[in-house]
Write a protein that holds these residues in place. Structure first.
Motif, short mmCIF file in Angstrom:
data_model
loop_
_atom_site.label_atom_id
_atom_site.label_comp_id
_atom_site.label_asym_id
_atom_site.label_seq_id
_atom_site.Cartn_x
_atom_site.Cartn_y
_atom_site.Cartn_z
N ARG A 7 53.31 56.49 -14.92
CA ARG A 7 54.06 55.48 -15.13
C ARG A 7 55.28 55.36 -14.42
NH1 ARG A 7 53.84 52.07 -19.87
NH2 ARG A 7 55.31 52.89 -20.52
N ILE A 52 47.93 38.87 -8.98
CA ILE A 52 48.20 40.17 -9.03
C ILE A 52 47.82 40.78 -10.91
CG2 ILE A 52 50.63 41.24 -9.87
CD1 ILE A 52 52.41 39.59 -8.09
N PHE A 55 44.33 41.18 -9.52
CA PHE A 55 44.35 42.03 -8.63
C PHE A 55 44.09 44.25 -9.80
CE2 PHE A 55 45.67 45.16 -5.60
CZ PHE A 55 44.61 45.62 -4.59
N TYR A 56 45.38 43.62 -10.10
CA TYR A 56 45.85 44.83 -11.42
C TYR A 56 45.27 45.45 -12.79
CZ TYR A 56 49.25 46.54 -7.01
OH TYR A 56 49.12 46.94 -6.06
N ASN A 58 42.58 46.56 -13.85
CA ASN A 58 42.20 48.00 -14.36
C ASN A 58 43.87 48.22 -14.98
OD1 ASN A 58 39.59 47.53 -14.26
ND2 ASN A 58 39.13 47.99 -12.44
N ASP A 59 44.41 48.47 -14.26
CA ASP A 59 45.11 49.22 -14.70
C ASP A 59 46.56 48.47 -15.61
OD1 ASP A 59 45.19 50.89 -11.94
OD2 ASP A 59 46.30 49.27 -10.65
N PHE A 60 46.16 47.36 -15.53
CA PHE A 60 47.07 47.21 -16.81
C PHE A 60 46.50 47.48 -18.16
CE2 PHE A 60 49.14 43.08 -14.81
CZ PHE A 60 49.81 43.56 -13.70
#
Length: 79
Positions: A7, A52, A55-56, A58-60
């Motif tokens: 991270r 945003i 788009f993110y 999966n990362d969140f």
């Protein structure tokens, strides 16, 4: 081979620790701050924040981030 994700907010020290673990080395971590940004107020629209978040997504989820943006000094949000 496996991989490890880091991270950004945990700093580069964690990356160097990961490299040291993976390689059995002991690379020291010392780097002076570079390209330090100056503080300035910004404004971002709700539509941009939603884009945003999509788009993110999966990362969140992977890193356990909240999708809702907490209040941040100098940042204003518009409809």
């Amino acid at each position: 081979f496996g991989s490890e994700a880091f991270r950004y907010e945990d700093g580069l020290e964690k990356v160097i620790e990961g490299v040291n673990r993976a390689t059995g080395s002991s690379i020291p971590f010392q780097t002076p701050p570079r390209n330090v940004s100056t503080f300035r107020d910004v404004s971002i629209s709700k539509a941009s924040l939603d884009r945003i978040a999509r788009f993110y997504a999966n990362d969140f989820a992977r890193f356990g981030y909240d999708v809702e943006v907490p209040p941040i000094k100098g940042v204003s949000y518009s409809g």
